[in-house]
Enzyme design. Structure first.
Site, PDB file in Angstrom:
ATOM      1  N   ARG A 169     -18.693  13.063  83.418  1.00  0.00           N
ATOM      2  CA  ARG A 169     -17.920  12.836  82.211  1.00  0.00           C
ATOM      3  C   ARG A 169     -16.946  14.247  81.848  1.00  0.00           C
ATOM      4  O   ARG A 169     -17.016  14.513  80.840  1.00  0.00           O
ATOM      5  CB  ARG A 169     -18.568  12.596  80.900  1.00  0.00           C
ATOM      6  CG  ARG A 169     -19.703  11.307  80.800  1.00  0.00           C
ATOM      7  CD  ARG A 169     -18.876  10.115  80.880  1.00  0.00           C
ATOM      8  NE  ARG A 169     -19.661   8.797  81.088  1.00  0.00           N
ATOM      9  CZ  ARG A 169     -19.904   8.480  82.370  1.00  0.00           C
ATOM     10  NH1 ARG A 169     -19.426   8.977  83.373  1.00  0.00           N
ATOM     11  NH2 ARG A 169     -20.498   7.365  82.425  1.00  0.00           N
ATOM     12  N   SER A 240     -20.749   5.998  73.544  1.00  0.00           N
ATOM     13  CA  SER A 240     -21.967   7.005  73.467  1.00  0.00           C
ATOM     14  C   SER A 240     -21.541   8.432  72.870  1.00  0.00           C
ATOM     15  O   SER A 240     -20.428   8.821  73.410  1.00  0.00           O
ATOM     16  CB  SER A 240     -22.219   7.234  75.017  1.00  0.00           C
ATOM     17  OG  SER A 240     -22.581   6.092  75.643  1.00  0.00           O
ATOM     18  N   GLU A 336     -20.532  14.021  74.028  1.00  0.00           N
ATOM     19  CA  GLU A 336     -19.500  13.461  75.067  1.00  0.00           C
ATOM     20  C   GLU A 336     -18.202  13.132  74.266  1.00  0.00           C
ATOM     21  O   GLU A 336     -17.174  13.517  74.652  1.00  0.00           O
ATOM     22  CB  GLU A 336     -20.080  11.967  75.504  1.00  0.00           C
ATOM     23  CG  GLU A 336     -18.832  11.410  76.467  1.00  0.00           C
ATOM     24  CD  GLU A 336     -19.887  10.212  77.065  1.00  0.00           C
ATOM     25  OE1 GLU A 336     -20.671  10.193  77.538  1.00  0.00           O
ATOM     26  OE2 GLU A 336     -19.032   9.133  76.958  1.00  0.00           O
TER      27      GLU A 336
HETATM   28  P1  FAD Z   1      -8.652   8.995  73.089  1.00  0.00           P
HETATM   29  O1  FAD Z   1      -9.905   9.053  71.995  1.00  0.00           O
HETATM   30  O2  FAD Z   1      -7.048   8.736  72.621  1.00  0.00           O
HETATM   31  O3  FAD Z   1      -8.669  10.644  73.607  1.00  0.00           O
HETATM   32  C1  FAD Z   1      -9.866  11.267  74.244  1.00  0.00           C
HETATM   33  C2  FAD Z   1      -9.473  12.595  74.654  1.00  0.00           C
HETATM   34  O4  FAD Z   1      -8.313  12.651  75.730  1.00  0.00           O
HETATM   35  C3  FAD Z   1      -8.601  13.467  73.384  1.00  0.00           C
HETATM   36  O5  FAD Z   1      -9.093  14.842  73.599  1.00  0.00           O
HETATM   37  C4  FAD Z   1      -7.316  13.462  73.793  1.00  0.00           C
HETATM   38  O6  FAD Z   1      -6.435  14.474  73.175  1.00  0.00           O
HETATM   39  C5  FAD Z   1      -7.064  13.235  75.496  1.00  0.00           C
HETATM   40  N1  FAD Z   1      -6.305  12.397  75.756  1.00  0.00           N
HETATM   41  C6  FAD Z   1      -5.871  11.194  75.413  1.00  0.00           C
HETATM   42  N2  FAD Z   1      -4.648  10.963  76.407  1.00  0.00           N
HETATM   43  C7  FAD Z   1      -4.373  11.773  77.165  1.00  0.00           C
HETATM   44  C8  FAD Z   1      -3.629  12.020  78.218  1.00  0.00           C
HETATM   45  N3  FAD Z   1      -2.791  10.900  78.589  1.00  0.00           N
HETATM   46  N4  FAD Z   1      -3.654  13.003  78.923  1.00  0.00           N
HETATM   47  C9  FAD Z   1      -4.495  14.224  78.605  1.00  0.00           C
HETATM   48  N5  FAD Z   1      -5.136  14.063  77.547  1.00  0.00           N
HETATM   49  C10 FAD Z   1      -5.475  12.818  76.963  1.00  0.00           C
HETATM   50  N6  FAD Z   1     -16.524   5.725  78.174  1.00  0.00           N
HETATM   51  C11 FAD Z   1     -17.015   5.768  79.513  1.00  0.00           C
HETATM   52  O7  FAD Z   1     -16.809   6.567  80.095  1.00  0.00           O
HETATM   53  N7  FAD Z   1     -17.686   4.577  79.654  1.00  0.00           N
HETATM   54  C12 FAD Z   1     -17.967   3.699  78.834  1.00  0.00           C
HETATM   55  O8  FAD Z   1     -18.876   2.760  79.345  1.00  0.00           O
HETATM   56  C13 FAD Z   1     -17.609   3.865  77.510  1.00  0.00           C
HETATM   57  N8  FAD Z   1     -17.775   2.748  76.746  1.00  0.00           N
HETATM   58  C14 FAD Z   1     -17.382   2.766  75.538  1.00  0.00           C
HETATM   59  C15 FAD Z   1     -17.533   1.869  74.820  1.00  0.00           C
HETATM   60  C16 FAD Z   1     -17.101   1.823  73.278  1.00  0.00           C
HETATM   61  C17 FAD Z   1     -17.486   0.659  72.462  1.00  0.00           C
HETATM   62  C18 FAD Z   1     -16.271   2.686  72.640  1.00  0.00           C
HETATM   63  C19 FAD Z   1     -15.935   2.615  71.442  1.00  0.00           C
HETATM   64  C20 FAD Z   1     -15.969   3.762  73.630  1.00  0.00           C
HETATM   65  C21 FAD Z   1     -16.708   3.693  75.201  1.00  0.00           C
HETATM   66  N9  FAD Z   1     -16.282   4.872  75.716  1.00  0.00           N
HETATM   67  C22 FAD Z   1     -16.801   4.924  77.038  1.00  0.00           C
HETATM   68  C23 FAD Z   1     -15.402   6.341  75.540  1.00  0.00           C
HETATM   69  C24 FAD Z   1     -13.871   5.760  75.735  1.00  0.00           C
HETATM   70  O9  FAD Z   1     -13.629   4.478  75.390  1.00  0.00           O
HETATM   71  C25 FAD Z   1     -13.317   6.604  76.903  1.00  0.00           C
HETATM   72  O10 FAD Z   1     -13.715   7.926  76.865  1.00  0.00           O
HETATM   73  C26 FAD Z   1     -11.998   6.379  77.008  1.00  0.00           C
HETATM   74  O11 FAD Z   1     -11.392   6.820  78.145  1.00  0.00           O
HETATM   75  C27 FAD Z   1     -11.042   6.979  76.031  1.00  0.00           C
HETATM   76  O12 FAD Z   1      -9.845   6.631  75.719  1.00  0.00           O
HETATM   77  P2  FAD Z   1      -8.569   6.673  74.665  1.00  0.00           P
HETATM   78  O13 FAD Z   1      -7.384   6.468  75.397  1.00  0.00           O
HETATM   79  O14 FAD Z   1      -9.213   5.779  73.521  1.00  0.00           O
HETATM   80  O15 FAD Z   1      -8.739   8.163  74.224  1.00  0.00           O
HETATM   81  P1  NAP Z   2     -28.723   1.129  80.113  1.00  0.00           P
HETATM   82  O1  NAP Z   2     -28.374   0.068  80.955  1.00  0.00           O
HETATM   83  O2  NAP Z   2     -29.532   0.659  78.909  1.00  0.00           O
HETATM   84  O3  NAP Z   2     -29.188   2.245  80.919  1.00  0.00           O
HETATM   85  C1  NAP Z   2     -29.611   3.516  80.058  1.00  0.00           C
HETATM   86  C2  NAP Z   2     -29.112   4.685  80.836  1.00  0.00           C
HETATM   87  O4  NAP Z   2     -29.658   4.519  82.001  1.00  0.00           O
HETATM   88  C3  NAP Z   2     -27.774   4.623  81.268  1.00  0.00           C
HETATM   89  O5  NAP Z   2     -26.968   5.697  80.499  1.00  0.00           O
HETATM   90  C4  NAP Z   2     -27.579   4.919  82.820  1.00  0.00           C
HETATM   91  O6  NAP Z   2     -27.062   6.098  82.751  1.00  0.00           O
HETATM   92  C5  NAP Z   2     -28.999   4.936  83.287  1.00  0.00           C
HETATM   93  N1  NAP Z   2     -29.294   4.006  84.104  1.00  0.00           N
HETATM   94  C6  NAP Z   2     -29.735   2.901  84.102  1.00  0.00           C
HETATM   95  N2  NAP Z   2     -29.873   2.177  85.378  1.00  0.00           N
HETATM   96  C7  NAP Z   2     -29.364   3.399  86.391  1.00  0.00           C
HETATM   97  C8  NAP Z   2     -29.567   3.191  87.662  1.00  0.00           C
HETATM   98  N3  NAP Z   2     -29.788   2.241  88.423  1.00  0.00           N
HETATM   99  N4  NAP Z   2     -29.305   4.496  88.202  1.00  0.00           N
HETATM  100  C9  NAP Z   2     -29.066   5.674  87.352  1.00  0.00           C
HETATM  101  N5  NAP Z   2     -28.913   5.551  86.067  1.00  0.00           N
HETATM  102  C10 NAP Z   2     -29.169   4.402  85.552  1.00  0.00           C
HETATM  103  O7  NAP Z   2     -27.330   1.634  79.538  1.00  0.00           O
HETATM  104  P2  NAP Z   2     -26.247   1.117  78.386  1.00  0.00           P
HETATM  105  O8  NAP Z   2     -26.097   1.838  77.176  1.00  0.00           O
HETATM  106  O9  NAP Z   2     -26.380  -0.504  78.178  1.00  0.00           O
HETATM  107  O10 NAP Z   2     -24.741   1.342  79.185  1.00  0.00           O
HETATM  108  C11 NAP Z   2     -24.605   0.723  80.338  1.00  0.00           C
HETATM  109  C12 NAP Z   2     -23.613   1.344  81.310  1.00  0.00           C
HETATM  110  O11 NAP Z   2     -22.440   1.431  80.372  1.00  0.00           O
HETATM  111  C13 NAP Z   2     -24.030   2.996  81.477  1.00  0.00           C
HETATM  112  O12 NAP Z   2     -23.560   3.174  82.668  1.00  0.00           O
HETATM  113  C14 NAP Z   2     -23.403   3.760  80.452  1.00  0.00           C
HETATM  114  O13 NAP Z   2     -22.997   5.192  80.954  1.00  0.00           O
HETATM  115  C15 NAP Z   2     -22.049   2.995  80.228  1.00  0.00           C
HETATM  116  N6  NAP Z   2     -21.749   2.833  78.746  1.00  0.00           N
HETATM  117  C16 NAP Z   2     -20.857   4.091  78.618  1.00  0.00           C
HETATM  118  C17 NAP Z   2     -20.557   4.529  77.391  1.00  0.00           C
HETATM  119  C18 NAP Z   2     -19.693   5.662  76.775  1.00  0.00           C
HETATM  120  O14 NAP Z   2     -19.151   5.630  75.535  1.00  0.00           O
HETATM  121  N7  NAP Z   2     -19.667   6.968  77.851  1.00  0.00           N
HETATM  122  C19 NAP Z   2     -20.910   3.353  76.086  1.00  0.00           C
HETATM  123  C20 NAP Z   2     -21.460   2.442  76.536  1.00  0.00           C
HETATM  124  C21 NAP Z   2     -21.916   2.068  77.688  1.00  0.00           C
HETATM  125  P3  NAP Z   2     -25.333   6.500  82.922  1.00  0.00           P
HETATM  126  O15 NAP Z   2     -24.959   6.145  81.623  1.00  0.00           O
HETATM  127  O16 NAP Z   2     -25.269   7.579  83.673  1.00  0.00           O
HETATM  128  O17 NAP Z   2     -25.018   5.128  83.880  1.00  0.00           O
END
Ligand code: FAD
Ligand code: NAP
Length: 343
Positions: A169, A240, A336
């Site tokens: 991340r 998250s 995050e």
């Molecule tokens: P924004 O919120 O608009 O921006 C985020 C940051 O990036 C800000 O600091 C902004 O200034 C900067 N930024 C935006 N655009 C640019 C650009 N073009 N160049 C440089 N900087 C920029 N994330 C995960 O990694 N994995 C997931 O599974 C995941 N699941 C999610 C589920 C839900 C329900 C929600 C609401 C979010 C989730 N996220 C997840 C977080 C989010 O979706 C990601 O981080 C996504 O990439 C954000 O994109 P955005 O365009 O909405 O960013």
């Molecule tokens: P989950 O399946 O309930 O698992 C909980 C956590 O355990 C996850 O965060 C994942 O880490 C870790 N995990 C599960 N299985 C694994 C494996 N085989 N090896 C290593 N790590 C493992 O998680 P969840 O909340 O439903 O999310 C599912 C996936 O979607 C995850 O990868 C999570 O990162 C992603 N997600 C991200 C966001 C966001 O905003 N960043 C939001 C929703 C979901 P990791 O997170 O490192 O994968």
């Protein structure tokens, strides 16, 4: 005389952030190509040098605790192009293309690599910022290059995979906010060998777990996400809120003595402990404080429980969560979500 860029004043950002918190931008501009982006950046440089700026994609990874005292630039850069080379495809996506739609487009064209990251909200240009990831795949696994403009110098250049220094991340762009990504190029494959099918609960959702195609993985991921995660259109959230902590392995082993049921995952840098598990064990799952809350199905997600929460309320809840997890487990959770005006 040439007209300057269209800069608006005091614009509400409530509908531009998925937490749905009410905050406004002192200055606001929308840009639909790189030239317009440069024009707005030049205006800031020449007219109000030093004015803070914020690039806005889909607003799904930010928490606004106060009105933004500067220029918010909403990107609207559209366009996509796929170049095939045998079993490979190079998919070029303008910054404001929606990530999930790009995943579906890649699958329709028969190319895999993005499927585990289906239904992640937000824009393609933001994906490299925090090296988005889900279900064992991260952007870096399919990233080829991106183009970006420097907000201060207006220099335009391409970044290679190595130059982006992707981490968990994290990336060069998360640490160097002056670069605005305008286009991303992904390297996809028609082979199925990129498929990651045994992660979290994916396998139990697969109809054909022995030989899933990328589209089967995407469907499983979409079904799990729809069942488990709050839809920001219904309940404000930014996914998250915290990163999963990675701790020294001997620390995790010691903790396991007190909590044998604690899930742990080995990584290259130590042992990963799911932050959602720690928060749940600390008693936060499903709790609300005022208008903010911790999601009842996934404790890692903080929510705007009533739709009326302020950014500050959500931030204060995150402080309380960090404090109790630290007291109970000795682990300091790191946020995050990008927080603006919160401290
Ligand atoms: P924004 O919120 O608009 O921006 C985020 C940051 O990036 C800000 O600091 C902004 O200034 C900067 N930024 C935006 N655009 C640019 C650009 N073009 N160049 C440089 N900087 C920029 N994330 C995960 O990694 N994995 C997931 O599974 C995941 N699941 C999610 C589920 C839900 C329900 C929600 C609401 C979010 C989730 N996220 C997840 C977080 C989010 O979706 C990601 O981080 C996504 O990439 C954000 O994109 P955005 O365009 O909405 O960013
Ligand atoms: P989950 O399946 O309930 O698992 C909980 C956590 O355990 C996850 O965060 C994942 O880490 C870790 N995990 C599960 N299985 C694994 C494996 N085989 N090896 C290593 N790590 C493992 O998680 P969840 O909340 O439903 O999310 C599912 C996936 O979607 C995850 O990868 C999570 O990162 C992603 N997600 C991200 C966001 C966001 O905003 N960043 C939001 C929703 C979901 P990791 O997170 O490192 O994968």
């Amino acid at each position: 005389m040439q007209a300057g860029p269209d800069i608006q004043r005091n614009i509400s950002l409530k509908s531009w952030n998925t937490f749905g918190v009410d905050a406004s931008a002192e200055y606001f501009a929308e840009v639909s190509d790189t030239d317009e982006l440069k024009e707005v950046l030049r205006w800031r440089k020449d007219t109000l040098p030093g004015l803070p700026y914020l690039i806005l994609g889909g607003g799904s990874n930010m928490l606004l605790c106060a009105d933004f005292p500067g220029l918010v630039i909403k990107l609207r850069l559209k366009g996509k192009e796929i170049q095939r080379e045998g079993n490979l495809a190079y998919l070029k996506l303008a910054a404001s293309e929606n990530w999930h739609e790009a995943v579906l487009y890649s699958l329709e064209n028969g190319f895999g690599g993005m499927e585990n990251m289906a239904l992640i909200p937000g824009d393609c240009g933001t994906a490299p910022v925090q090296n988005i990831g889900a279900y064992g795949r991260e952007l870096k696994d399919i990233f080829y290059s991106c183009n970006a403009v420097n907000a201060n110098t207006l220099e335009e250049r391409q970044f290679s995979l190595e130059e982006c220094t992707f981490g968990y991340r994290d990336s060069f762009f998360k640490q160097n906010k002056e670069w605005v990504i305008t286009e991303v190029c992904l390297r996809l494959t028609a082979d199925n060998h990129l498929v990651v099918r045994s992660y979290g609960s994916i396998e139990s959702y697969l109809k054909n777990p022995e030989s899933p195609a990328p589209k089967d993985i995407a469907e499983a991921v979409m079904a799990i996400r729809k069942a488990k995660l709050p839809d920001p259109k219904v309940t404000g959230n930014a996914g998250s809120f915290f990163k999963n902590p990675v701790v020294e392995s001997h620390f995790a082993e010691n903790l396991k003595k007190s909590y044998p049921e604690m899930p742990v995952y080995a990584t290259d840098n130590g042992t990963k402990i799911p932050a959602g598990w720690l928060i749940e064990k600390a008693g936060w799952k499903g709790k609300t404080v005022g208008d903010a809350g911790v999601h009842p199905l996934q404790a890692l997600v903080l929510i705007n429980a009533t739709g009326k929460a302020s950014g500050k309320e959500i931030f204060q809840l995150s402080e309380a969560v960090i404090k109790t997890v630290k007291e109970q487990f000795g682990i300091e959770l790191e946020r995050e979500v990008n927080c603006f005006g919160c401290v």
